[in-house]
Design a protein around this motif. Structure first.
Motif, mmCIF file in Angstrom:
data_model
loop_
_atom_site.group_PDB
_atom_site.id
_atom_site.type_symbol
_atom_site.label_atom_id
_atom_site.label_comp_id
_atom_site.label_asym_id
_atom_site.label_seq_id
_atom_site.Cartn_x
_atom_site.Cartn_y
_atom_site.Cartn_z
ATOM 1 N N GLY A 87 -11.342 4.293 3.021
ATOM 2 C CA GLY A 87 -10.327 5.215 3.519
ATOM 3 C C GLY A 87 -10.314 6.542 2.788
ATOM 4 O O GLY A 87 -9.382 7.334 2.980
ATOM 5 N N GLY A 88 -11.328 6.793 1.947
ATOM 6 C CA GLY A 88 -11.382 8.030 1.187
ATOM 7 C C GLY A 88 -10.575 7.955 -0.096
ATOM 8 O O GLY A 88 -10.097 6.891 -0.510
ATOM 9 N N THR B 91 -19.783 8.536 1.089
ATOM 10 C CA THR B 91 -20.975 8.095 0.363
ATOM 11 C C THR B 91 -20.796 8.084 -1.152
ATOM 12 O O THR B 91 -21.763 7.907 -1.883
ATOM 13 N N GLY B 92 -19.582 8.282 -1.641
ATOM 14 C CA GLY B 92 -19.377 8.366 -3.089
ATOM 15 C C GLY B 92 -19.259 7.019 -3.756
ATOM 16 O O GLY B 92 -18.260 6.733 -4.427
ATOM 17 N N ASN B 93 -20.249 6.174 -3.619
ATOM 18 C CA ASN B 93 -20.210 4.805 -4.109
ATOM 19 C C ASN B 93 -21.505 4.465 -4.838
ATOM 20 O O ASN B 93 -22.431 5.255 -4.849
ATOM 21 N N THR B 94 -21.555 3.278 -5.378
ATOM 22 C CA THR B 94 -22.733 2.679 -6.013
ATOM 23 C C THR B 94 -22.279 1.821 -7.170
ATOM 24 O O THR B 94 -21.561 2.280 -8.059
ATOM 25 N N PHE C 40 -3.158 -4.363 -0.173
ATOM 26 C CA PHE C 40 -4.564 -4.132 0.136
ATOM 27 C C PHE C 40 -4.761 -4.041 1.638
ATOM 28 O O PHE C 40 -4.163 -4.797 2.410
ATOM 29 N N ALA C 41 -5.623 -3.128 2.044
ATOM 30 C CA ALA C 41 -5.851 -2.898 3.471
ATOM 31 C C ALA C 41 -6.945 -3.797 4.045
ATOM 32 O O ALA C 41 -7.058 -3.903 5.264
ATOM 33 N N ASP C 42 -7.771 -4.445 3.185
ATOM 34 C CA ASP C 42 -8.891 -5.287 3.607
ATOM 35 C C ASP C 42 -10.001 -4.418 4.195
ATOM 36 O O ASP C 42 -10.057 -4.160 5.402
ATOM 37 N N SER C 43 -10.904 -3.969 3.331
ATOM 38 C CA SER C 43 -11.954 -3.034 3.734
ATOM 39 C C SER C 43 -12.847 -3.570 4.847
ATOM 40 O O SER C 43 -13.221 -2.826 5.758
ATOM 41 N N GLY D 221 -9.254 -2.823 -4.576
ATOM 42 C CA GLY D 221 -9.903 -2.347 -3.359
ATOM 43 C C GLY D 221 -9.070 -1.326 -2.616
ATOM 44 O O GLY D 221 -8.154 -0.714 -3.184
ATOM 45 N N MET D 222 -9.397 -1.178 -1.359
ATOM 46 C CA MET D 222 -8.718 -0.201 -0.518
ATOM 47 C C MET D 222 -7.247 -0.578 -0.354
ATOM 48 O O MET D 222 -6.905 -1.704 0.026
ATOM 49 N N ARG D 223 -6.374 0.366 -0.622
ATOM 50 C CA ARG D 223 -4.940 0.118 -0.514
ATOM 51 C C ARG D 223 -4.419 0.498 0.874
ATOM 52 O O ARG D 223 -5.036 1.287 1.596
ATOM 53 N N THR D 224 -3.283 -0.052 1.222
ATOM 54 C CA THR D 224 -2.589 0.361 2.442
ATOM 55 C C THR D 224 -2.062 1.781 2.238
ATOM 56 O O THR D 224 -1.891 2.229 1.102
ATOM 57 N N PRO D 225 -1.795 2.509 3.325
ATOM 58 C CA PRO D 225 -1.316 3.893 3.178
ATOM 59 C C PRO D 225 -0.077 4.033 2.306
ATOM 60 O O PRO D 225 0.092 5.059 1.634
ATOM 61 N N ASP D 226 0.785 3.005 2.281
ATOM 62 C CA ASP D 226 1.985 3.105 1.445
ATOM 63 C C ASP D 226 1.730 2.704 -0.008
ATOM 64 O O ASP D 226 2.623 2.782 -0.857
ATOM 65 N N GLY D 227 0.485 2.266 -0.309
ATOM 66 C CA GLY D 227 0.122 1.915 -1.668
ATOM 67 C C GLY D 227 0.685 0.613 -2.173
ATOM 68 O O GLY D 227 0.560 0.288 -3.350
#
Length: 312
Positions: free
Chosen positions: A157-158, A230-233, A211-214, A202-208
């Protein structure tokens, strides 16, 4: 089998240096002393930033390398390997060409430019400092240190929904056999505890608040996404006191990638640059399948150490 500090494995010394203000850093593994160590590599992600990995191909002439550098800074961080070369050259360590000794340093970098300052990048001076830390201390820290200083996870989600991550270390001993892992966790996906299978980052829900479940988010839209974030690795190194050549170590690195699959989901996407090295720093005779199995185990557990230690 019992857990041991990774520093108990003779033949490798690990050091870190970082810029906490700019949120980047590097972690170096000095391996095998003056003679270096056989090494292999397995790259599964679609966007690796690496240096000298071709040396580790079975058909390449070099049989040993002298260091592995894990770094932030994206491809800019590859320049930091020059500091490791300078440190080793000053001590007479390197491949003897007959004219000069040339240190062989493999390097892989994570993309951390979006977390701290995009202008803060590991350089040769920082890598040299990491080498000094390895020689003088050899006590690497889990969390936001070294190459893990600017690491994050859950980035589908950026930046708005990602979480802070870091570097981790984990090692075990079975009889006389020792196997350890050093890892910098900077994944697109979510992080799962390999023992409980619980999602721990991991990826959070918009309200923080959760977890949003990527994986679920990724699969909601099956259309071609083209080039997405692409900012991963996730980059790692396996170290063992068992004796193997670089062809066998490439297989061990391949088996170690199973540790990523146990602890990260989704993993090995085109937006990741997942790379795993494997280093032999001893002379113990051991079965390759045992070492490869333990490599996956220690890597999965190294991945979750930044959260188990509460320092991510």
């Amino acid at each position: 089998m019992r857990q041991i500090p990774i520093s108990d494995i003779n033949g490798v010394r690990i050091g870190c240096a970082e810029d906490q203000a700019g949120k980047t850093g590097c972690t170096v593994l000095l391996c095998g002393g003056a003679d270096g160590a056989p090494a292999g590599v397995d790259v599964r992600g679609g966007g690796p930033a690496s240096r000298e990995t071709e040396l580790l191909r079975p058909w390449a002439a070099a049989e040993r390398i002298h260091a592995v550098l894990l770094s932030g800074g994206s491809a800019f961080g590859l320049d930091a390997a020059g500091g490791v070369m300078r440190y080793l050259s000053e001590r007479g360590v390197g491949f003897d060409t007959g004219i000069a000794k040339v240190p062989l340093v493999c390097a892989s970098c994570i993309f951390d430019l979006g977390y701290g300052s995009p202008d803060a990048r590991p350089d040769a001076g920082m890598a040299y400092a990491a080498c000094l830390d390895a020689q003088e201390n050899n006590r690497p820290r889990c969390g936001s240190f070294g190459a893990g200083t600017g690491a994050t996870v859950g980035k589908l989600g950026g930046t708005a929904t990602m979480m802070k991550a870091g570097q981790g270390f984990f090692a075990v001993q079975a009889g006389d056999l020792q196997v350890g892992a050093a890892v910098v966790v900077n994944a697109l996906g979510d992080i799962f505890d390999p023992d409980t299978h619980e999602r721990i980052a991991g990826m959070r829900t918009p309200d923080g608040k959760g977890f949003a479940d990527s994986t679920a988010v990724l699969c909601r839209d099956i259309s071609d996404k083209g080039i997405f974030f692409t900012g991963n690795t996730t980059i790692a190194a396996i170290v063992t006191n068992a004796a193997f050549d670089k062809t066998q170590l490439t297989k061990i690195a391949s088996m170690a990638q199973n540790g990523l699959a146990r602890a990260i989901d989704p993993v090995h996407t085109t937006a990741d640059g997942d790379s795993v090295y494997a280093l032999s720093v001893g002379s113990l005779r051991a079965d390759i399948n045992v070492v490869g199995t333990l490599a996956a185990h220690v890597l999965a557990h190294a991945i979750v150490q930044p959260w188990r230690r509460g320092r991510a």
